[in-house]
Design a protein around this motif. Structure first.
Motif, short mmCIF file in Angstrom:
data_model
loop_
_atom_site.label_atom_id
_atom_site.label_comp_id
_atom_site.label_asym_id
_atom_site.label_seq_id
_atom_site.Cartn_x
_atom_site.Cartn_y
_atom_site.Cartn_z
N VAL C 198 1.25 -1.27 0.34
CA VAL C 198 -0.13 0.16 -0.15
C VAL C 198 0.69 1.19 0.02
CG1 VAL C 198 -1.98 1.45 1.30
CG2 VAL C 198 -1.67 -1.62 1.35
N ILE C 199 0.53 2.68 -0.85
CA ILE C 199 1.60 3.20 -0.83
C ILE C 199 0.48 4.15 -0.35
CG2 ILE C 199 2.61 5.19 -2.46
CD1 ILE C 199 4.12 2.79 -2.64
N GLY C 200 0.34 4.85 1.09
CA GLY C 200 -0.43 6.41 1.53
C GLY C 200 -0.29 7.32 0.48
N GLU C 201 -1.71 8.04 1.56
CA GLU C 201 -2.10 8.69 0.58
C GLU C 201 -1.03 10.19 0.47
OE1 GLU C 201 -5.51 11.50 1.92
OE2 GLU C 201 -6.55 9.36 2.35
N ASN C 202 -0.82 11.13 -0.99
CA ASN C 202 0.00 12.40 -0.76
C ASN C 202 1.42 11.57 -0.89
OD1 ASN C 202 -1.97 13.77 -1.26
ND2 ASN C 202 -2.47 13.79 0.75
N SER C 203 1.33 10.19 -0.32
CA SER C 203 3.50 10.01 0.09
C SER C 203 3.93 10.30 -1.70
CB SER C 203 3.66 8.22 0.50
OG SER C 203 2.97 8.13 1.70
N ILE C 204 5.14 9.65 -1.69
CA ILE C 204 6.03 10.50 -2.60
C ILE C 204 6.87 9.02 -2.32
CG2 ILE C 204 8.22 11.70 -3.63
CD1 ILE C 204 6.76 13.86 -2.33
N VAL C 205 7.12 8.39 -3.55
CA VAL C 205 7.98 7.12 -3.88
C VAL C 205 9.25 7.86 -5.18
CG1 VAL C 205 8.46 4.94 -5.50
CG2 VAL C 205 6.73 5.38 -3.63
N GLY C 206 10.47 7.75 -4.67
CA GLY C 206 11.59 8.45 -5.78
C GLY C 206 11.67 7.89 -6.99
N ALA C 207 12.16 8.28 -8.04
CA ALA C 207 12.74 7.82 -9.01
C ALA C 207 13.69 6.32 -8.94
CB ALA C 207 13.18 8.69 -10.28
N GLY C 208 13.21 5.06 -9.46
CA GLY C 208 13.90 4.19 -9.64
C GLY C 208 13.82 3.28 -8.02
N ALA C 209 13.50 3.27 -7.26
CA ALA C 209 13.16 3.25 -5.70
C ALA C 209 12.51 1.62 -6.28
CB ALA C 209 12.35 3.87 -5.21
N VAL C 210 12.65 0.85 -5.22
CA VAL C 210 11.69 -0.67 -4.93
C VAL C 210 11.28 -0.91 -4.38
CG1 VAL C 210 12.31 -3.09 -5.39
CG2 VAL C 210 13.45 -1.71 -6.44
N VAL C 211 9.85 -0.68 -3.87
CA VAL C 211 9.34 -0.13 -2.52
C VAL C 211 8.34 -1.56 -2.79
CG1 VAL C 211 7.37 0.76 -1.73
CG2 VAL C 211 9.09 1.56 -3.23
N THR C 212 9.00 -2.85 -1.13
CA THR C 212 8.79 -4.29 -1.37
C THR C 212 8.11 -3.44 -0.24
OG1 THR C 212 10.42 -4.13 1.09
CG2 THR C 212 11.31 -4.95 -2.07
N LYS C 213 7.41 -2.57 0.53
CA LYS C 213 6.69 -2.86 2.00
C LYS C 213 5.85 -1.42 1.71
CE LYS C 213 10.60 -3.62 5.24
NZ LYS C 213 11.02 -2.83 6.45
N ASP C 214 4.42 -1.68 2.38
CA ASP C 214 3.52 -0.61 2.80
C ASP C 214 4.79 0.94 2.95
OD1 ASP C 214 1.75 -2.01 2.69
OD2 ASP C 214 0.98 -1.86 4.15
N VAL C 215 3.81 1.77 2.47
CA VAL C 215 4.33 3.05 3.55
C VAL C 215 3.31 3.91 3.26
CG1 VAL C 215 5.51 5.14 1.71
CG2 VAL C 215 6.61 2.76 0.78
N PRO C 216 3.45 5.14 4.99
CA PRO C 216 3.00 5.26 5.28
C PRO C 216 1.99 6.39 4.43
CG PRO C 216 3.83 4.86 6.97
CD PRO C 216 4.58 4.51 5.18
N ASN C 217 1.20 7.35 4.83
CA ASN C 217 0.63 8.42 4.96
C ASN C 217 1.65 9.61 4.49
OD1 ASN C 217 -1.61 6.70 3.90
ND2 ASN C 217 -2.80 8.60 5.89
N GLY C 223 15.61 4.20 -2.98
CA GLY C 223 16.49 3.33 -3.23
C GLY C 223 15.91 1.61 -2.98
N ASN C 224 17.06 1.25 -3.48
CA ASN C 224 16.66 -0.45 -3.36
C ASN C 224 18.03 -1.16 -2.31
OD1 ASN C 224 16.51 -2.76 -4.36
ND2 ASN C 224 17.35 -2.27 -6.80
N PRO C 225 16.39 -1.56 -0.96
CA PRO C 225 14.92 -1.94 -1.54
C PRO C 225 14.91 -0.55 -1.38
CG PRO C 225 16.29 -2.59 0.78
CD PRO C 225 16.98 -2.57 -0.20
#
Lengths: 230, 230, 230
Positions: C198-217, C223-225
């Motif tokens: 789950v990617i939380g509300e208004n959260s930001i994932v950086g370019a090239g990031a590898v998202v393996t867990k939930d991201v809070p709001n 980064g990777n991971p």
């Protein structure tokens, strides 16, 4: 617009505006969509489905800067029984699609490629030349399968994986060699495989990993650069 | 279906179901495939090859949410001598493809782009608007070349590279600027380049690297985030 | 080649070699390009623009190896008012494109997908089945949106993002679930999202990031991971 030398089997349906060139042969119970071009000498088996706007049997072309000149003599494209090909695909001459292969929409397969029984080539997958793909392989949507690559049976590629075959990036001092992916290996989505590395049998590459070295059998590699988990 | 105002040179072959609109001009020794649409005012030189199902000279369109409204006035698409364009490409108005450029199948090039002599745009490459690409550049299969980007001569992009031009991702408070890639730089497959960074002359970006800062000339950067090797 | 059962509104322009099958309905002020196929039962509203070489209302197909068998019964494709669809797209049955949606060239949208008002699906984007996309969402060029995914309103995906829905990569022991991206989240280019996160509300994932867990709001992950910045 079916050339008079084409041989068409029984129970074949052909869509509107479709062009079938000389010496094409088509088996029985084949369905061909609209606006398809089937170029000269292509051979199609029984129970094949070809969707709209696909080009089969394209020749190669080249410009001044390209390192590798295309073969001047290419065999016909051969499509065996029970193959399904999506919309807007481009498949070149000298390709062999064995029985039961599935090719998704908007995919392209270049010359001198063989894909074995029941394998899946997802939508928008690009396969380069001189590559062999085994049986019951899954290559999911958006993968790039480079030239000079070997993919053994039952390998799984998640979506958007990228591979390369040229260590020195166009400088010309490297024998082109794509990755070799051994039987049963599984590659996570958006992973990056470098030239000439070997992914061992039943090994797992994590999503987003950048694999710069060989991976032994039955191992898992993750991260950038990829590290093998204990 | 060739409009009466089109000017067609000598020794031109035109495939089936191909549509050539008003005021198109086509030089000598040109080969055009099946189901091609060449839109109004497109200018094509000599010895050009255009493969099946390609659209040349498309106008722009937009919806309510898009930040950038399309130019209302666009120049024609100009294709110089000896250019080769693959199957199922979409090339917009106000594009200039200089002598000897090669465009692979399933590629798309948006408006206000110039590509210089002998460069290669691989299969399934997407080029956004307002970007310039130098001479003898190689952009391999599946790359995404963002808007407002500058690529100098003899740059090499491996397959599946990604670039971006919008630091704040649609929030509107950033002047859009793509990466600037200097002469002779080489970018490894599936690398990620952030907005407005400069890749120096003859520098190398490793496969899968995420480049977040400028790279000086003659350096190598690898990893996520990208670090310069000593 | 318009089937006699098709219902066509006022002020509709239809290109050359375009095929409109049985029981298609088309509203007023619609523009349809060349070599388009509109399959049976497709419903198109007013002020819609469909560009050349696009296929609307495709059914599903499958081969022996595919895990998920296609639904035998699919609803028609429904395209509401003011939608724009590019060239060489493939859109399946049982898709709903709501008012003002924009679909770029060479994109494909599979069955059982709903896309809400004014959203943008960029060029060469692949959307898998059983996914919902909210209002005013931007999905930039070359993204892969997996099956069984939920994208809320005003989410932004930069170019070339990759998502997946199958944790065990074809081994069959996982309920397929794509990522869930909450309202207003922004995903940088070429990021990789793993299944069911789950990617939380208004959260930001950086370019090239590898998202393996939930991201809070309201958090940023790079980064990777992927790691959450403080």
């Amino acid at each position: 617009m079916i050339h008079e030398s084409a041989m068409i089997g029984k129970n074949v349906t052909i869509g509107k505006n479709t062009i079938i060139e000389e010496h094409v042969s088509i088996g029985d119970n084949v369905s061909i969509g609209n606006n398809v071009t089937i170029k000269a000498n292509t051979q199609i088996g029984d129970n094949v489905q070809i969707n709209d706007l696909t080009v089969l049997g394209k020749g190669t072309s080249t410009n001044k800067k390209m390192a590798r000149k295309p073969s001047t003599k290419l065999d016909p494209l051969i499509i065996e029984n029970d193959v399904i090909i999506g919309c807007s695909c481009v498949i070149y001459r000298s390709v062999l699609l064995k029985r039961g292969v599935f090719v998704g929409d908007l995919s392209s397969i270049r010359e001198n490629v063989a894909i074995a029984e029941d394998s899946i080539i997802g939508r928008n997958v690009m396969v380069e030349n001189n590559t062999t793909i085994g049986k019951r392989v899954t290559i999911q949507t958006g993968c790039y399968i480079t030239a000079d690559m070997e993919i053994e049976d039952e390998v799984f590629f998640g979506p958007c994986c990228s591979t390369s075959n040229d260590k020195y990036m166009g400088m010309g001092n490297f024998v082109l060699q794509g990755p070799i992916v051994k039987r049963g290996a599984k590659i996570g989505n958006n992973a990056t495989l470098l030239p000439a590395i070997v992914i061992g049998e039943n090994s797992i590459v994590g999503a987003g990993a950048v694999v710069t070295k060989d991976v032994p059998n039955n191992k898992t590699v993750v991260g950038n650069p990829g590290k093998t988990l204990k």
